[in-house]
Design a protein around this motif. Structure first.
Motif, PDB file in Angstrom:
ATOM      1  N   MET A  63      -7.964  -9.551   5.720  1.00 48.86           N
ATOM      2  CA  MET A  63      -7.251  -8.779   4.702  1.00 48.86           C
ATOM      3  C   MET A  63      -7.889  -7.414   4.500  1.00 48.86           C
ATOM      4  O   MET A  63      -7.194  -6.398   4.392  1.00 48.86           O
ATOM      5  N   MET A  64      -9.213  -7.361   4.495  1.00 47.25           N
ATOM      6  CA  MET A  64      -9.899  -6.071   4.319  1.00 47.25           C
ATOM      7  C   MET A  64      -9.613  -5.139   5.494  1.00 47.25           C
ATOM      8  O   MET A  64      -9.358  -3.948   5.302  1.00 47.25           O
ATOM      9  N   GLY A  83      -3.368   8.306   4.687  1.00 40.08           N
ATOM     10  CA  GLY A  83      -4.005   9.603   4.549  1.00 40.08           C
ATOM     11  C   GLY A  83      -5.385   9.608   3.925  1.00 40.08           C
ATOM     12  O   GLY A  83      -6.005  10.670   3.786  1.00 40.08           O
ATOM     13  N   LEU A  84      -5.905   8.426   3.532  1.00 38.03           N
ATOM     14  CA  LEU A  84      -7.257   8.392   2.981  1.00 38.03           C
ATOM     15  C   LEU A  84      -8.280   8.595   4.096  1.00 38.03           C
ATOM     16  O   LEU A  84      -8.030   8.271   5.267  1.00 38.03           O
ATOM     17  N   LYS A  85      -9.444   9.083   3.718  1.00 35.19           N
ATOM     18  CA  LYS A  85     -10.540   9.244   4.665  1.00 35.19           C
ATOM     19  C   LYS A  85     -11.487   8.054   4.565  1.00 35.19           C
ATOM     20  O   LYS A  85     -11.605   7.419   3.515  1.00 35.19           O
ATOM     21  N   VAL A 120      -7.676  -1.638   4.855  1.00 35.34           N
ATOM     22  CA  VAL A 120      -8.307  -0.358   5.151  1.00 35.34           C
ATOM     23  C   VAL A 120      -7.470   0.433   6.146  1.00 35.34           C
ATOM     24  O   VAL A 120      -7.267   1.643   5.994  1.00 35.34           O
ATOM     25  N   SER A 121      -6.977  -0.255   7.154  1.00 36.51           N
ATOM     26  CA  SER A 121      -6.117   0.413   8.140  1.00 36.51           C
ATOM     27  C   SER A 121      -4.901   1.019   7.465  1.00 36.51           C
ATOM     28  O   SER A 121      -4.495   2.156   7.773  1.00 36.51           O
ATOM     29  N   ILE A 150       0.834  -1.205   0.000  1.00 36.66           N
ATOM     30  CA  ILE A 150       0.000   0.000   0.000  1.00 36.66           C
ATOM     31  C   ILE A 150       0.870   1.257   0.000  1.00 36.66           C
ATOM     32  O   ILE A 150       0.561   2.250  -0.661  1.00 36.66           O
ATOM     33  N   LYS A 151       1.981   1.191   0.699  1.00 35.58           N
ATOM     34  CA  LYS A 151       2.883   2.354   0.773  1.00 35.58           C
ATOM     35  C   LYS A 151       3.516   2.672  -0.571  1.00 35.58           C
ATOM     36  O   LYS A 151       4.047   3.779  -0.768  1.00 35.58           O
ATOM     37  N   ASP A 152       3.459   1.722  -1.518  1.00 40.70           N
ATOM     38  CA  ASP A 152       4.058   1.944  -2.837  1.00 40.70           C
ATOM     39  C   ASP A 152       3.118   2.639  -3.811  1.00 40.70           C
ATOM     40  O   ASP A 152       3.517   2.978  -4.930  1.00 40.70           O
ATOM     41  N   VAL A 153       1.871   2.850  -3.397  1.00 39.94           N
ATOM     42  CA  VAL A 153       0.894   3.506  -4.269  1.00 39.94           C
ATOM     43  C   VAL A 153       1.157   5.004  -4.297  1.00 39.94           C
ATOM     44  O   VAL A 153       1.299   5.644  -3.241  1.00 39.94           O
TER      45      VAL A 153
END
Length: 265
Positions: free
Chosen positions: A205-206, A217-219, A210-211, A184-187
Protein backbone atom coordinates in the motif's frame (compact mmCIF):
# COMPACT_ATOMS: atom_id res chain seq x y z
CA UNK A 1 26.09 2.16 34.22
CA UNK A 2 22.44 2.09 33.16
CA UNK A 3 20.99 -1.07 31.68
CA UNK A 4 19.31 0.04 28.42
CA UNK A 5 17.16 -3.08 28.44
CA UNK A 6 15.69 -2.35 31.88
CA UNK A 7 11.95 -1.55 31.62
CA UNK A 8 9.80 0.50 33.97
CA UNK A 9 6.36 -0.25 35.39
CA UNK A 10 3.35 1.46 33.80
CA UNK A 11 -0.27 1.24 34.92
CA UNK A 12 -3.14 0.65 32.52
CA UNK A 13 -5.36 3.73 32.85
CA UNK A 14 -7.95 2.84 30.22
CA UNK A 15 -8.67 0.23 27.57
CA UNK A 16 -10.57 1.04 24.37
CA UNK A 17 -11.83 -1.80 22.17
CA UNK A 18 -11.88 -1.12 18.42
CA UNK A 19 -12.25 -4.60 16.97
CA UNK A 20 -12.11 -8.14 18.36
CA UNK A 21 -8.31 -8.14 18.02
CA UNK A 22 -7.35 -4.44 18.26
CA UNK A 23 -7.47 -2.46 21.51
CA UNK A 24 -5.91 0.83 22.60
CA UNK A 25 -4.24 0.73 26.00
CA UNK A 26 -3.74 4.06 27.77
CA UNK A 27 -0.58 3.70 29.84
CA UNK A 28 0.71 5.96 32.61
CA UNK A 29 3.79 7.90 31.51
CA UNK A 30 5.03 11.11 33.10
CA UNK A 31 7.47 12.32 30.42
CA UNK A 32 4.93 12.69 27.62
CA UNK A 33 6.64 15.83 26.26
CA UNK A 34 9.56 13.61 25.19
CA UNK A 35 7.36 11.44 22.94
CA UNK A 36 6.63 11.99 19.24
CA UNK A 37 4.00 10.31 17.07
CA UNK A 38 5.58 7.46 15.15
CA UNK A 39 7.95 6.45 17.93
CA UNK A 40 7.45 3.16 19.75
CA UNK A 41 7.67 1.49 23.14
CA UNK A 42 8.64 -2.05 23.99
CA UNK A 43 5.83 -3.63 26.01
CA UNK A 44 6.86 -6.65 28.05
CA UNK A 45 5.47 -9.25 30.43
CA UNK A 46 7.83 -11.49 32.40
CA UNK A 47 7.98 -15.08 31.07
CA UNK A 48 6.17 -14.07 27.87
CA UNK A 49 8.57 -11.62 26.20
CA UNK A 50 8.17 -8.17 24.70
CA UNK A 51 6.66 -6.55 21.61
CA UNK A 52 7.36 -3.19 19.91
CA UNK A 53 4.20 -1.06 19.77
CA UNK A 54 3.80 2.33 18.04
CA UNK A 55 2.56 5.33 19.98
CA UNK A 56 -1.00 6.11 18.92
CA UNK A 57 -1.74 8.89 21.40
CA UNK A 58 0.06 11.32 23.71
CA UNK A 59 -1.47 13.23 26.61
CA UNK A 60 -0.71 14.65 30.01
CA UNK A 61 0.52 11.77 32.15
CA UNK A 62 -0.04 9.04 29.58
CA UNK A 63 0.73 7.51 26.21
CA UNK A 64 -1.63 5.34 24.18
CA UNK A 65 -0.57 2.13 22.48
CA UNK A 66 -2.87 0.45 19.96
CA UNK A 67 -2.18 -3.27 20.01
CA UNK A 68 -3.26 -6.05 17.66
CA UNK A 69 -3.68 -9.49 19.20
CA UNK A 70 -1.47 -11.61 16.98
CA UNK A 71 0.92 -13.65 19.11
CA UNK A 72 2.19 -14.90 22.46
CA UNK A 73 3.00 -11.51 24.01
CA UNK A 74 0.01 -9.58 22.68
CA UNK A 75 -2.35 -12.42 23.61
CA UNK A 76 -1.18 -12.07 27.21
CA UNK A 77 -1.41 -8.26 27.14
CA UNK A 78 -5.10 -8.63 26.27
CA UNK A 79 -5.59 -10.46 29.57
CA UNK A 80 -4.74 -7.25 31.46
CA UNK A 81 -7.24 -4.56 32.37
CA UNK A 82 -7.54 -1.10 33.95
CA UNK A 83 -5.45 -0.96 37.11
CA UNK A 84 -3.12 -3.75 36.03
CA UNK A 85 0.50 -3.00 35.22
CA UNK A 86 2.76 -3.75 32.27
CA UNK A 87 6.46 -3.15 31.72
CA UNK A 88 7.56 -0.54 29.17
CA UNK A 89 10.84 0.73 27.85
CA UNK A 90 11.29 3.61 25.46
CA UNK A 91 10.29 5.70 23.63
CA UNK A 92 12.53 4.61 20.80
CA UNK A 93 13.19 5.66 17.25
CA UNK A 94 12.67 8.71 15.10
CA UNK A 95 9.06 9.92 15.04
CA UNK A 96 7.07 12.45 13.05
CA UNK A 97 8.11 16.04 13.79
CA UNK A 98 4.98 18.17 13.38
CA UNK A 99 7.16 21.26 12.91
CA UNK A 100 8.16 19.93 9.48
CA UNK A 101 4.56 20.16 8.30
CA UNK A 102 3.49 23.53 9.65
CA UNK A 103 2.33 26.17 7.14
CA UNK A 104 2.00 23.49 4.45
CA UNK A 105 -0.73 21.62 2.65
CA UNK A 106 -0.62 18.20 4.30
CA UNK A 107 -1.79 14.86 2.90
CA UNK A 108 -1.86 11.79 5.16
CA UNK A 109 -2.53 8.32 3.73
CA UNK A 110 -2.87 5.44 6.17
CA UNK A 111 -4.00 1.86 5.88
CA UNK A 112 -5.37 -0.29 8.69
CA UNK A 113 -3.23 -0.17 11.82
CA UNK A 114 -1.07 2.37 9.97
CA UNK A 115 -3.51 4.96 11.32
CA UNK A 116 -2.06 4.37 14.82
CA UNK A 117 1.41 5.95 14.36
CA UNK A 118 0.00 8.97 12.48
CA UNK A 119 -2.95 9.51 14.83
CA UNK A 120 -0.87 11.93 16.94
CA UNK A 121 -0.07 14.05 13.88
CA UNK A 122 -3.72 14.10 12.80
CA UNK A 123 -4.87 14.97 16.30
CA UNK A 124 -2.31 17.75 16.66
CA UNK A 125 -3.32 19.53 13.47
CA UNK A 126 -7.00 18.89 14.12
CA UNK A 127 -6.54 20.91 17.31
CA UNK A 128 -4.20 23.48 15.68
CA UNK A 129 -5.87 23.95 12.32
CA UNK A 130 -4.41 27.46 11.98
CA UNK A 131 -0.88 26.00 11.75
CA UNK A 132 -1.37 24.40 8.33
CA UNK A 133 -2.82 25.50 5.00
CA UNK A 134 -4.91 22.40 4.40
CA UNK A 135 -5.14 18.81 5.61
CA UNK A 136 -6.50 15.79 3.76
CA UNK A 137 -6.67 12.34 5.36
CA UNK A 138 -7.18 9.20 3.28
CA UNK A 139 -7.66 6.13 5.45
CA UNK A 140 -8.37 2.59 4.32
CA UNK A 141 -9.75 -0.42 6.20
CA UNK A 142 -10.93 -3.88 5.20
CA UNK A 143 -14.58 -3.51 6.23
CA UNK A 144 -16.81 -1.56 8.64
CA UNK A 145 -15.87 -4.06 11.37
CA UNK A 146 -12.15 -3.25 10.95
CA UNK A 147 -12.37 0.53 11.43
CA UNK A 148 -10.08 1.94 14.14
CA UNK A 149 -10.69 5.21 16.04
CA UNK A 150 -14.24 5.61 14.72
CA UNK A 151 -15.04 8.35 17.23
CA UNK A 152 -11.91 10.26 16.26
CA UNK A 153 -12.87 10.17 12.58
CA UNK A 154 -16.20 11.84 13.38
CA UNK A 155 -14.32 14.66 15.10
CA UNK A 156 -11.62 14.94 12.43
CA UNK A 157 -14.25 15.34 9.72
CA UNK A 158 -15.13 18.70 11.26
CA UNK A 159 -11.58 20.07 10.81
CA UNK A 160 -10.19 18.46 7.66
CA UNK A 161 -11.04 16.63 4.46
CA UNK A 162 -11.46 12.96 5.35
CA UNK A 163 -11.73 10.20 2.76
CA UNK A 164 -12.42 6.81 4.37
CA UNK A 165 -12.44 3.86 2.05
CA UNK A 166 -13.11 0.17 2.68
CA UNK A 167 -12.07 -2.89 0.70
CA UNK A 168 -15.75 -3.81 0.96
CA UNK A 169 -18.43 -1.53 2.37
CA UNK A 170 -20.84 -4.48 2.71
CA UNK A 171 -23.57 -2.50 1.00
CA UNK A 172 -23.24 0.52 3.29
CA UNK A 173 -23.15 3.46 0.87
CA UNK A 174 -21.99 5.84 3.62
CA UNK A 175 -18.49 4.44 3.05
CA UNK A 176 -16.45 4.66 -0.10
CA UNK A 177 -15.19 1.40 -1.53
CA UNK A 178 -11.81 0.52 -3.01
CA UNK A 179 -8.13 1.07 -2.38
CA UNK A 180 -6.75 4.30 -0.90
CA UNK A 181 -4.74 4.79 -4.09
CA UNK A 182 -7.99 5.25 -6.02
CA UNK A 183 -8.66 8.50 -4.16
CA UNK A 184 -5.29 10.24 -4.35
CA UNK A 185 -6.45 12.00 -7.51
CA UNK A 186 -9.33 13.51 -5.50
CA UNK A 187 -6.99 15.45 -3.20
CA UNK A 188 -6.95 19.18 -3.91
CA UNK A 189 -3.48 20.72 -3.79
CA UNK A 190 -3.10 24.37 -4.72
CA UNK A 191 0.68 24.81 -4.31
CA UNK A 192 2.95 21.85 -5.06
CA UNK A 193 5.95 23.82 -3.80
CA UNK A 194 4.47 23.86 -0.30
CA UNK A 195 3.07 20.40 0.35
CA UNK A 196 3.98 17.49 2.66
CA UNK A 197 2.68 13.93 2.61
CA UNK A 198 2.83 11.09 5.14
CA UNK A 199 2.21 7.48 4.10
CA UNK A 200 1.95 4.59 6.58
CA UNK A 201 0.55 1.11 6.11
CA UNK A 202 1.36 -2.28 4.59
CA UNK A 203 4.44 -2.19 2.30
CA UNK A 204 2.48 -2.73 -0.93
CA UNK A 205 0.00 0.00 0.00
CA UNK A 206 2.82 2.42 0.81
CA UNK A 207 4.63 1.70 -2.44
CA UNK A 208 1.61 2.35 -4.65
CA UNK A 209 0.45 5.33 -2.58
CA UNK A 210 3.83 7.01 -2.91
CA UNK A 211 3.81 6.26 -6.62
CA UNK A 212 0.39 7.89 -6.87
CA UNK A 213 1.58 10.99 -5.03
CA UNK A 214 4.63 11.28 -7.27
CA UNK A 215 2.41 10.96 -10.35
CA UNK A 216 0.28 13.83 -9.00
CA UNK A 217 3.34 16.09 -8.85
CA UNK A 218 4.77 15.70 -5.35
CA UNK A 219 8.52 15.46 -4.91
CA UNK A 220 10.24 12.60 -3.07
CA UNK A 221 11.65 15.00 -0.47
CA UNK A 222 8.10 16.09 0.42
CA UNK A 223 7.01 12.57 1.43
CA UNK A 224 7.57 10.75 4.75
CA UNK A 225 7.01 7.04 5.39
CA UNK A 226 7.33 4.65 8.34
CA UNK A 227 9.04 1.25 8.32
CA UNK A 228 7.38 0.36 11.61
CA UNK A 229 7.07 -3.33 10.77
CA UNK A 230 10.87 -3.60 11.10
CA UNK A 231 11.00 -2.47 14.74
CA UNK A 232 12.67 -4.91 17.11
CA UNK A 233 14.93 -4.36 20.15
CA UNK A 234 14.83 -0.54 19.93
CA UNK A 235 18.49 0.11 20.68
CA UNK A 236 20.35 -1.26 17.65
CA UNK A 237 21.74 -4.37 19.36
CA UNK A 238 19.84 -7.34 17.97
CA UNK A 239 20.38 -6.49 14.29
CA UNK A 240 16.95 -7.68 13.15
CA UNK A 241 16.05 -4.25 11.73
CA UNK A 242 19.40 -3.59 10.03
CA UNK A 243 19.19 -2.80 6.31
CA UNK A 244 22.63 -2.19 4.82
CA UNK A 245 24.17 0.30 7.29
CA UNK A 246 20.83 1.59 8.65
CA UNK A 247 19.23 0.47 11.90
CA UNK A 248 15.51 1.14 11.48
CA UNK A 249 14.90 1.18 15.25
CA UNK A 250 17.50 3.94 15.70
CA UNK A 251 17.36 5.98 12.47
CA UNK A 252 13.64 5.34 11.90
CA UNK A 253 11.06 4.00 11.80
CA UNK A 254 10.05 7.35 10.26
CA UNK A 255 12.09 8.34 7.21
CA UNK A 256 11.89 10.96 4.55
CA UNK A 257 11.18 9.08 1.34
CA UNK A 258 14.54 10.08 -0.17
CA UNK A 259 16.11 7.78 2.44
CA UNK A 260 13.26 5.34 3.08
CA UNK A 261 12.99 4.38 -0.58
CA UNK A 262 16.53 2.96 -0.43
CA UNK A 263 15.75 0.61 2.47
CA UNK A 264 14.86 -2.53 0.59
CA UNK A 265 14.99 -5.86 2.41
Amino acid sequence: MNNEYMPFVSEILDVKKHTDIEYTFRMSYTNETEVKPGQFFEVSIPKYGEAPISVSGIGKGYVELTIRRVGKVTNEIFEHYVGDKLFLRGPYGNGFDVNLYKDKEVVIIAGGTGVSPVRGVIEYFSNHREEIKNLTLIAGFKSPQHILFAEDFKKWEQNMDVIMTLDTNEGDSSYREGLVTNYIKDVTITDYSNVAAIVVGPPVMMRFSVSGLLNEGLKEEDIWISHERKMCCGIGKCGHCKIDDTYVCLDGPVFNYTKGSQLLD
